[in-house]
Scaffold this active site. Structure first.
Site, short mmCIF file in Angstrom:
data_model
loop_
_atom_site.label_atom_id
_atom_site.label_comp_id
_atom_site.label_asym_id
_atom_site.label_seq_id
_atom_site.Cartn_x
_atom_site.Cartn_y
_atom_site.Cartn_z
N ASP A 68 72.33 47.56 -17.29
CA ASP A 68 73.40 46.59 -17.48
C ASP A 68 73.85 45.94 -16.18
O ASP A 68 74.28 44.79 -16.17
CB ASP A 68 74.59 47.20 -18.23
CG ASP A 68 75.04 48.54 -17.69
OD1 ASP A 68 74.56 48.96 -16.62
OD2 ASP A 68 75.90 49.16 -18.33
N ASP A 478 81.69 56.59 -12.72
CA ASP A 478 81.19 57.20 -13.97
C ASP A 478 80.74 58.65 -13.87
O ASP A 478 80.99 59.42 -14.78
CB ASP A 478 80.05 56.39 -14.58
CG ASP A 478 80.50 55.04 -15.11
OD1 ASP A 478 81.72 54.80 -15.16
OD2 ASP A 478 79.65 54.23 -15.44
#
Length: 879
Positions: A68, A478
């Site tokens: 992404d 993350d």
């Protein structure tokens, strides 16, 4: 394992750090003279969402993956690893590291295409593009589009939006978002035009009320697939299917090679068709539906089969919709056995993702796992994450959860078209796969392993390279961050105790680098953590009232106190337990410490520099006139009190690099630097006394990574146009032990490190320089033990009369114990035999000297202390 919204961390990073920071349309920098550098990734293996995996249909082992925000990759079968393809993308076009669609040409397998662009709202100032390559991604040409694409937008797991006509490969289609409709190229991607006869651009929005434009954008045209049975080589395929982000009109068809289009009659409504995969041999179009666009959401879904010859629709959902709590997305057909279909419940967060398999075209299904008696479950597979052990997240969940998980955000799911036994699927953190898939059908367990080596997709928020201990400590979006004792090996675990969703700041005490502090995001806190063993183990700190996020944190030079500027409240000082509010400094200021004086701390906010000489209790404003717009980072120089470098700004305001030698009372702008975003220090050059400076900057009209060995008087670019990695403005640091080595942050391509030819080729922080033999003493002590695990310290003493320049200690575990994470040494284990070799910094041990390292391990049954140790094959005495 938590629901990790990968690159909402990166999304927030980009929104906050890049607003106004990069011109949208500047030309690529011209090649300039550069130092001779070799660039590699610090190994983490994965770390982000992989929404697309694409196999070539005519050449075995030709596979691509898209991410992404981290670019695209090609599979290398010989090394079972991935090769990055978009590292050439530069600062001005950073958005092109987001890949929303990818297509590999089955007529000419050398050709590959990527539709690129990261955000469709104003977070990305540039438009999207379609990249085309005639050499499998080694080099690219670019066709700019008049609108944006969204590789990191909602719905990015749907697709593929980019498709090549299997019979006339000069024809490509691109599905676009934001009401821009369907586009087509008839000259192999060189030019593009809107298909005006396709009139439904899609109307679905995740959240129409979102004023940021992120969740309120329309997903648009989400996939294109061809019915290859309706064409012949050289002529355009007659029948084309297109998926649209419209719950009432999700699938369209053309039967005249895209001249006209009609809504597919009789189709189901109320859901979005995430994927459309066609089995031309049996005449079936399979569709995976969800009630939302994903990748984080989705609570209901269905799977349908459309008979292309008769127009009949059949609901083949593996689970009745009333019983679903997830949508369906990942969808694949076994091209060797087209009746075999697989689909994923991509949004089944708890207790695990689910994958379904049918061998009769969807009439009957089996699951990857089933409940026996709740909460117990039976899995058809076993997970082997030994190559990337951090994928367990250090968790010990209660049933029905397991660790490691089968996955989450599993929207990419593909069976190798040449090998029914090989499957790959993407998750929010890695690519998993198996080469034993058909065991599923015989009831024999198959093994799933990471198939992700070489694909590095972390967003890097901060970096630290201490003068002793591990060469690198990282703060990542993350997945928190890692302590790397060897840059070439995957650490056994990310930071735990606590495990932040994202670590925003990390620092060590300059004169006592075993003291490390980090801050980050964690629902419910604590959001600060402390270590006294160089980041090997952690304990949570307390936090003042009102903290909502990590912010920045600094350790005093001697490690006796910390200054923390968390989100949600003001700057505080303390020892990690109780905190006292600082005065004289605004909330949200960036904080750092002096690297010599343990009572001196610094802060910066809105163009004004602040300093404290009482341990952070009170701050006094110093220099003004510094950048008040954009993002600013500053660092104090090791070994030099009051010596500070500051980088940052915005193109329409002050922007550059500043230097202070009086503790921030005054700053001088460094001449010749047009823009600078990071600053870091490394080992001084041979013959020099001042640390080497590194920066991500624009100098002489060229954007790049620059180095100065003369305190900023002159600079040389050390990267080249093939190694630019998009946006590199998060953090940079040199290595204080290896001249020339530099660690560079990226926003989605992980941690890059560079070595000059003079650094010895980049040994990754560990050496094996010809181990001395014998004349040694070992003290092995188990310092902590719990059910199934333990921690131990080993002291190795040189009892000879000769200095060691390196060492490797060996022993045997008679009870089968296994080494886990090791610090201050590099481990290896084969069966019961263990070796621990020196790190790059502690190989020299003089006569009578000693060195200590430690590690965690696992045991079953018993955990006896090893009876013997050897150095170079000769026994050591045991104390």
């Amino acid at each position: 394992m938590r629901r990790t919204p990968h690159l909402l961390a990166g999304l927030a990073l980009t929104a906050g750090l890049l607003a106004g920071a990069a011109p949208a349309t500047a030309a690529d920098p011209a090649p300039t003279a550069a130092a001779s550098y070799t660039w590699k990734n610090v190994r983490i293996d994965g770390g982000g969402f992989v929404p697309g995996i694409v196999f070539n249909r005519s050449e075995k082992d030709l596979v691509y993956a898209r991410t992404d925000i981290g670019g695209a990759y090609r599979w290398n079968q010989a090394t079972t690893s991935w090769t990055p393809l978009l590292d050439h993308i530069g600062w001005d076009d950073w958005g092109h590291t987001g890949v929303v669609g990818l297509a590999t040409d089955s007529v000419d397998p050398d050709r590959v295409y990527a539709a690129v662009g990261t955000y469709t709202n104003d977070w990305d100032p540039g438009n999207g593009a379609v990249l085309r390559s005639a050499d499998r991604g080694a080099t690219w040409q670019r066709a700019d589009l008049p609108f944006k694409l969204g590789g990191n937008m909602p719905g990015r797991g749907m697709g593929e939006r980019l498709a090549i006509d299997p019979h006339r490969n000069s024809v490509l289609y691109l599905g676009t978002p934001s009401g821009n409709g369907l586009w087509r190229s008839t000259d192999s991607g060189a030019t593009w035009a809107k298909v005006t006869s396709f009139t439904n651009p899609g109307n679905h929005q995740q959240d129409p009320t979102d004023t940021s434009g992120y969740n309120s954008d329309e997903q648009g045209i989400v996939w294109v697939t061809f019915d290859e049975s309706t064409g012949t080589p050289g002529s355009a395929t007659r029948t084309v299917y297109v998926g649209v982000g419209d719950k009432e009109n999700a699938v369209y068809r053309s039967t005249d090679a895209g001249a006209t289009w009609t809504r597919l009659p009789g189709q189901p409504t109320g859901h979005l068709a995430h994927k459309g995969v066609l089995d031309a041999e049996n005449g079936y179009l399979y569709l995976a539906y969800s009630d939302t666009a994903g990748p984080y959401d989705g609570s209901k879904g269905k799977v349908w089969r459309y008979a292309t010859a008769t127009g009949a629709w059949t609901d083949i959902s593996p689970v009745a919709e009333a019983d679903t709590y997830h949508g369906f997305s990942g969808l694949t057909v076994d091209r060797q056995n087209p009746g075999t279909v697989m689909v994923s419940g991509y949004s089944s967060w708890y207790p695990d993702t689910q994958i379904f398999r049918s061998t009769d075209s969807g009439a009957h299904w089996t699951r990857a796992w089933d409940y026996t008696s709740y909460p117990n479950r039976s899995d058809r597979y076993t997970m082997d994450v030994s190559s990337a052990p951090w994928l367990t997240w250090g968790a010990s969940p209660a049933p029905p959860e397991q660790t490691p998980k089968l996955g989450w955000m599993t929207e990419a799911l593909e069976i190798d078209p040449f090998d029914s036994d090989r499957m790959m699927y993407g998750t929010g953190a890695t690519i998993y796969g198996t080469t034993e898939l058909t065991r599923w059908d015989t009831g024999t367990k198959f093994t799933i392993r990471p198939m992700v080596r070489g694909l590095e997709e972390t967003a890097v928020l901060d970096l630290a390279s201490p003068p002793s201990g591990a060469p690198l400590i990282s703060a990542l979006g993350d997945i928190g961050g890692f302590r790397h004792t060897d840059l070439t090996k995957v650490p056994s675990m990310m930071f735990t105790g606590p495990n932040f969703t994202s670590t925003t700041s990390v620092d060590f005490a300059e004169t006592k680098p075993d003291t490390v502090v980090r801050a980050g995001h964690l629902d419910g806190g604590p959001r600060v953590a402390l270590s006294t063993d160089n980041g090997a183990t952690w304990r949570p700190g307390q936090e003042p009232h009102g903290v909502t996020g990590g912010g920045t944190v600094a350790a005093s030079a001697d490690g006796t106190r910390f200054v923390w500027s968390p989100d949600g409240t003001g700057v505080h000082t303390g020892t990690g337990g109780a905190w006292t509010a600082s005065t004289g400094i605004p909330a949200g200021a960036t904080v750092e410490s002096d690297r010599v004086d343990p009572l001196t701390f610094y802060g910066f906010s809105a163009g004004t520099f602040h300093a404290s000489t009482d341990g952070g209790r009170t701050f006094t404003a110093g220099a003004t006139g510094l950048p008040a717009k954009g993002n600013v980072r500053f660092k104090a120089v090791p070994g030099r009190k009051g010596d500070i470098w500051l980088a940052g700004g915005a193109p329409d305001a002050a922007y550059g690099l500043w230097h202070s030698t009086d503790g921030g009372a005054t700053f001088t702008r460094t001449a010749g630097i047009e823009q600078a975003d990071t600053i870091g220090f490394g080992k001084a050059a041979p013959g020099a006394t001042y640390p080497t400076l590194y920066t991500s900057a624009k100098i002489g009209g060229v954007r790049g990574i620059f180095r100065s060995t003369d305190a900023g008087a002159s600079w040389i670019r050390i990267n080249d146009d093939a190694h630019r990695w998009g946006w590199t403005g998060g953090a940079i640091t040199g290595d204080p032990r290896v001249y020339g080595r530099v660690y560079v942050s990226t926003n989605g391509r992980g941690i890059i490190y560079g070595d000059t030819a003079g650094t010895g080729g980049g040994d990754g922080g560990g050496t094996d320089p010809g181990t001395p033999a014998g004349a040694c003493k070992v003290v092995y002590q188990v310092t902590n033990q719990w059910q199934g695990g333990f921690q131990a310290d080993v002291t190795l003493s040189n009892t000879s009369t000769t200095a060691w320049t390196g060492w490797k200690l060996g022993w045997d575990y008679s009870a089968g114990q296994r080494i886990g994470q090791m610090w201050n040494a590099t481990p290896a284990q084969t069966g019961t035999a263990v070796t621990a070799g020196n790190a790059g910094w502690n190989g020299a041990v003089g006569p009578g000297g000693s060195t200590t390292f430690g590690f965690t391990g696992s045991w079953t049954g018993t955990n006896p202390v090893p009876a013997a140790f050897t150095l170079g094959g000769t026994p050591c005495s045991v104390g």
